[in-house]
Design an enzyme around this catalytic site. Structure first.
Site, short mmCIF file in Angstrom:
data_model
loop_
_atom_site.label_atom_id
_atom_site.label_comp_id
_atom_site.label_asym_id
_atom_site.label_seq_id
_atom_site.Cartn_x
_atom_site.Cartn_y
_atom_site.Cartn_z
N LYS A 199 0.81 -1.22 0.00
CA LYS A 199 0.00 0.00 0.00
C LYS A 199 0.84 1.26 0.00
O LYS A 199 1.66 1.47 0.90
CB LYS A 199 -0.88 0.02 1.24
CG LYS A 199 -2.03 -0.97 1.19
CD LYS A 199 -2.87 -0.70 2.38
CE LYS A 199 -4.13 -1.50 2.46
NZ LYS A 199 -4.69 -1.33 3.80
N GLY A 355 8.91 -6.29 8.09
CA GLY A 355 8.74 -7.70 8.38
C GLY A 355 8.76 -8.54 7.12
O GLY A 355 9.51 -9.52 7.02
N GLY A 379 6.67 -1.14 10.42
CA GLY A 379 5.99 0.11 10.77
C GLY A 379 6.84 0.97 11.69
O GLY A 379 6.92 2.19 11.52
P1 ADP Z 1 6.94 -4.79 4.76
O1 ADP Z 1 6.27 -5.77 5.71
O2 ADP Z 1 8.32 -5.26 4.38
O3 ADP Z 1 6.91 -3.40 5.29
P2 ADP Z 1 4.53 -4.47 3.18
O4 ADP Z 1 3.76 -5.10 4.28
O5 ADP Z 1 4.35 -3.03 2.92
O6 ADP Z 1 6.11 -4.78 3.39
O7 ADP Z 1 4.19 -5.21 1.81
C1 ADP Z 1 4.38 -6.57 1.63
C2 ADP Z 1 3.37 -7.14 0.70
O8 ADP Z 1 3.31 -6.43 -0.53
C3 ADP Z 1 3.68 -8.58 0.33
O9 ADP Z 1 2.72 -9.41 0.91
C4 ADP Z 1 3.60 -8.59 -1.20
O10 ADP Z 1 2.92 -9.72 -1.71
C5 ADP Z 1 2.84 -7.33 -1.51
N1 ADP Z 1 3.10 -6.83 -2.87
C6 ADP Z 1 4.27 -6.55 -3.44
N2 ADP Z 1 4.14 -6.19 -4.73
C7 ADP Z 1 2.82 -6.25 -5.01
C8 ADP Z 1 2.04 -6.01 -6.19
N3 ADP Z 1 2.60 -5.63 -7.33
N4 ADP Z 1 0.71 -6.17 -6.11
C9 ADP Z 1 0.15 -6.54 -4.93
N5 ADP Z 1 0.82 -6.79 -3.79
C10 ADP Z 1 2.15 -6.64 -3.82
#
Ligand code: ADP
Ligand code: MG
Length: 397
Positions: A199, A355, A379
């Site tokens: 997001k 994470g 976060g």
């Molecule tokens: P982090 O936990 O490292 O901060 P986020 O929680 O923001 O990362 O995002 C991780 C998620 O984003 C993963 O589950 C991944 O599948 C999703 N994601 C990555 N690229 C896409 C995409 N193009 N469309 C939909 N979801 C995506």
């Protein structure tokens, strides 16, 4: 921030350690134990100094007691990693926890049940949170905050207990804060930030701050499609947050004005759905069909991003480049991870936060030493970089 050494004599004292043992589970099996490993040194140190160690953590987002989110498998793994028994309580602050704590000897380790089994943990209503914080505090003489991944939350275990007991930051919180300080205070240049994940709304706050400190920002993951839509690119059925398009336009304009290089993907791996068996295709970013979605950055984008990382002296990466959980959409994340790992011999300072990002990197089998630091907090690291005051850290002042 006070450290464990500031707590004085620990032998015989009951020390409540707030750890972040919130690991990903697949049907009760731990798929990445990175957070348990990261929590072990503080627990080991306290036990070695003769404290009666009471570990607590949340796991997932249960609403009330949910056996599928019990910490029992986590406690088993913790015991293996410590090489030391861990006594498991059957509840958080109930009769089992009380009895387990009362029976703890010096140097012994106990684990309470999932904090979020108790509504008082996350409640904003003081009538719920205060009695729960009292009950947690009643179990201990001293409090240690070591859950970096939870310090951006004002919960009973992160804020309520340190308000009631002498407290200190554990080794993990100390280390994470030191790394993030290095990113905010005089980073060596070029400072390159890679952002991805799902997001864009989660990352707008940190983007505003990064525009004032970073030299380059490379954007992939689901969040790139709201930026592309903001530029008028047709993104098909890709993840787009329509109500954030204007924010992305503002960020693009601010980047241009500040001469921060902001790069978006030039190609994408597309499919008709996020499915491990979907038929995939690589297309130019301007040629995304209306009925398909972008699920990973394409190979030309990996090359582009790797090129803009090659001379970096400081890198912060948060958020996978694609739906890395599914093999057809993991190559972008792998490519960026390899580009960061290639910087290791140059002495560049490379930090992976988040994470999912850290789990993705570990899942690739690259040695952890390929990066300067793998942060346990998603976060929390974003909020810190954004300049926010994190309630769990404020509580330690
Ligand atoms: P982090 O936990 O490292 O901060 P986020 O929680 O923001 O990362 O995002 C991780 C998620 O984003 C993963 O589950 C991944 O599948 C999703 N994601 C990555 N690229 C896409 C995409 N193009 N469309 C939909 N979801 C995506
Ligand atoms: Mg995440």
């Amino acid at each position: 921030m006070r450290s464990l050494a500031d707590l004085g004599e620990l032998a015989g004292r009951r020390v409540l350690v707030r750890s972040d043992l919130n690991v990903p589970l697949d049907d009760g099996t731990i798929t990445d134990d990175g957070r348990i490993r990261a929590s072990a040194p503080t627990i080991r140190q306290l036990a070695a100094e003769g404290a009666r160690v009471i570990v607590c953590s949340h796991l997932g987002r249960p609403r009330g007691v949910d056996p599928s989110l019990s910490l029992v498998p986590v406690g088993r793994r913790l015991a293996e990693l410590l090489g030391h028994p861990v006594v498991q309580a059957q509840d958080v602050v109930g009769p089992s926890a009380t009895a387990v704590v009362a029976a703890l000897g010096d140097g012994a380790v106990a684990l309470l049940e999932n904090l979020r089994f108790e509504p008082g943990e996350t409640a904003s209503d003081a009538a719920l949170s205060e009695p729960f914080a009292d009950a947690l505090a009643a179990l201990c003489d001293l409090y240690v905050e070591d859950a970096f991944g939870a310090v951006h939350r004002a919960h009973a275990s992160t804020v309520g207990v340190p308000a009631r007991r002498p407290h200190a930051a554990g080794q993990l919180v100390q280390a994470e804060v030191a790394v993030l300080r290095r990113l905010t205070e005089h980073p060596q240049r070029p400072y390159v930030v890679v952002l991805g994940g799902s997001k864009v709304s989660d990352k707008l706050g940190v983007l505003d701050h990064l525009l004032t400190v970073a030299d380059r920002i490379l954007i992939g993951g689901g969040m790139c499609f709201t930026f592309l839509a903001a530029q008028g690119v047709e993104v098909g059925r890709s993840l787009v947050q329509r109500d954030r398009i204007a924010d992305c336009q503002r960020v693009l304009a601010a980047a241009a004005e500040r001469r921060v290089e902001l790069l978006l993907p030039v190609d994408a791996v597309i499919a008709d759905q996020a499915d491990a068996t979907a038929t995939t295709e690589v297309v130019d970013i301007t040629a995304l069909p209306a009925d398909r979605m972008g699920l990973d950055i394409g190979p030309r984008t990996v090359e582009l991003f790797a090129g803009r990382l090659a001379d970096a002296r400081t890198v912060f990466w948060n958020g996978p480049m694609g739906v890395f959980e599914l093999p057809p959409f993991a190559a972008g994340t792998q490519g960026v991870a390899e580009a960061l790992a290639a910087l290791q011999p140059t002495g560049a300072f490379t930090v992976v936060g988040g994470g999912d990002s850290a789990a993705a990197v570990r899942g690739l089998g690259l040695p952890e030493t390929s990066f300067s630091h793998l942060s346990t907090g998603g976060g929390a690291s974003l909020d810190f970089l954004e300049g926010a005051r994190l309630p769990g850290l404020v509580a330690l002042d």
